[in-house]
Scaffold this active site. Structure first.
Site, PDB file in Angstrom:
ATOM      1  CG  HIS A   1      -8.693   2.089  -8.393  1.00 26.95           C
ATOM      2  ND1 HIS A   1      -7.954   0.867  -8.560  1.00 26.95           N
ATOM      3  CD2 HIS A   1      -8.279   2.853  -7.767  1.00 26.95           C
ATOM      4  CE1 HIS A   1      -7.029   1.299  -7.754  1.00 26.95           C
ATOM      5  NE2 HIS A   1      -7.015   2.479  -7.420  1.00 26.95           N
TER       6      HIS A   1
ATOM      7  CD  GLU B   1      -6.410   5.198 -10.518  1.00 27.26           C
ATOM      8  OE1 GLU B   1      -6.967   5.718  -9.603  1.00 27.26           O
ATOM      9  OE2 GLU B   1      -5.416   4.338 -10.231  1.00 27.26           O
TER      10      GLU B   1
END
Length: 310
Positions: free
Chosen positions: A140, A276
Site C-alpha cells: 500500500h 496496488e
C-alpha cells in the site's frame, strides 16, 4: 512522496457528481503490507470446505484489509538483511496464527524488498500450514513523481494495461453477477495515456471525487507483465509497474485532508496515487472470480517491480 495515508473505509467508484466537501483524515495505511486478505470481505464472512468463518468486522458491516488488526499492525521479524552490493534487500517474516482476525490455519508470510539500479522489487510469499485459508496480500505505497511536497498528482499521465474493471457498489463490494465490465466509454479508461484528473469528476471513490477502483490486468495471471505506467511531465520522472497478480486497485488519495508529512510538507486530497496489485475484491464470496484459497503445502506468490526512469 514515498508513502501516504489510505482511503476511506466506505464508498464506491461510480458515475456521480455529488461528494463530501470535507473528507475525514484517515492515516491508517502509510505504505504497509495489508492482509491476510486485503480489500473488503462482505459481511465479514465466507464459507470454506463447508464451514462458515466469521471475521473481525471493521468497516461498517464488512471486513477491510484483514480486520482491525491486519498485517499492517503486527510486528514483523527481519529474517535476512543484505545492505551492500548491487542489489541490497531485506526479508521480513510473520507467522499468522490460526484464528487471527477469524481466518483459519497458521500462515507463514515472507516479504522481500529488493533495490537495484532504478528498480524496487517487492516479493511476497505465504504458505498455509495445516488448514486451507484465503490469502490476498497487498502493498500500500503512495507515489508522487513530482516529489512528496509537489502538490497533487492530477497532472500525472497514467496508462493502465487493463481493458476491464470490476464495478463496485456503495460499500465498495463487487456488484453481484456483473463480474468485470469494459472500461471503454467510461471514466475508468486509461488504456491510452491520460492525465489522472482528466475524467476524475466522473467518479466517486469513498463518497468523494476520485478513483478507488479495481482493474483486471490484461494478460495471463501468474506471469510478470506490464500493469501501469505513470509520468510526471514537470519533473520528467516515469514509474512503470510490472506484476503477476490478476488485478490492481487504483486509488488517488481521495481522503487526505491537511495531513502533516515529512519535512514539514502537508498532504491534501490527490497528493499521491496507489497502484496496488492484488486479487479480485471479495473473491471468497464470488466463485466467478479467481480463487484466493491456499491449501496446506501450497505457496502464494505475489511479485511486483517498480521501474523508474528520467
Amino acid at each position: 512522496m514515498g508513502i501516504s495515508p489510505s482511503r476511506s473505509p466506505t464508498g464506491a467508484p461510480r458515475s456521480c457528481r455529488s461528494f463530501s466537501p470535507t473528507p475525514k483524515n484517515d492515516t491508517s495505511f502509510f505504505g504497509p503490507v495489508a492482509g491476510r486478505v486485503a480489500g473488503r470481505i462482505a459481511r465479514g464472512r465466507f464459507v470454506l470446505d463447508g464451514k462458515v468463518y466469521h471475521l473481525d468486522i471493521n468497516d461498517g458491516r464488512n471486513t477491510l484489509q484483514g480486520g482491525g488488526r491486519g498485517f499492517n499492525k503486527v510486528i514483523w521479524t527481519v529474517k535476512e538483511y543484505v545492505a551492500g552490493g548491487d542489489s541490497p534487500y531485506v526479508t521480513l517474516y510473520y507467522r499468522s496464527f490460526d484464528g487471527e482476525q477469524g481466518f483459519p490455519g497458521d500462515l507463514d508470510v515472507y516479504v522481500t524488498y529488493r533495490l537495484s539500479p532504478y528498480e524496487l522489487g517487492v516479493h511476497m510469499n505465504a504458505t498455509a500450514l495445516g488448514r486451507a485459508t484465503p490469502v490476498n496480500l497487498l502493498q500500500h505505497t503512495y507515489w508522487n513523481l513530482g516529489g512528496h511536497g509537489a502538490g497533487d498528482v492530477l497532472g500525472h499521465t497514467l496508462r493502465l494495461h487493463a481493458s476491464r474493471y470490476t464495478p463496485l457498489d456503495a460499500e465498495m463490494l463487487p456488484s453481484s453477477g456483473r463480474g468485470a465490465a469494459p472500461v471503454a466509454g467510461t471514466p475508468f479508461d486509461f488504456l491510452a495515456p491520460t492525465t489522472v484528473g482528466a475524467r476524475i469528476r466522473g467518479v466517486v471513490g469513498g463518497r468523494v471525487l476520485g478513483y478507488d477502483a479495481n482493474y483486471v490486468v490484461d494478460g495471463e495471471p501468474g506471469e510478470m507483465r506490464p500493469v501501469a505506467r505513470a509520468l510526471d511531465g514537470a519533473s520528467g520522472r516515469t514509474l512503470e509497474l510490472w506484476g503477476n497478480q490478476p488485478a490492481m486497485q487504483l486509488y488517488t488519495a481521495n481522503w487526505l485532508n491537511h495531513t502533516k508529512g515529512k519535512g514539514g510538507a502537508v498532504y491534501e486530497r490527490y497528493a499521491g496515487f496507489c497502484l496496488e496489485t492484488q486479487g479480485y475484491p471479495d473473491a471468497v464470496n464470488h466463485p466467478e472470480f479467481p480463487s484466493q484459497i491456499i491449501r496446506p503445502g501450497q505457496v502464494y506468490r505475489h511479485d511486483m517491480v517498480f521501474k523508474f526512469s528520467f
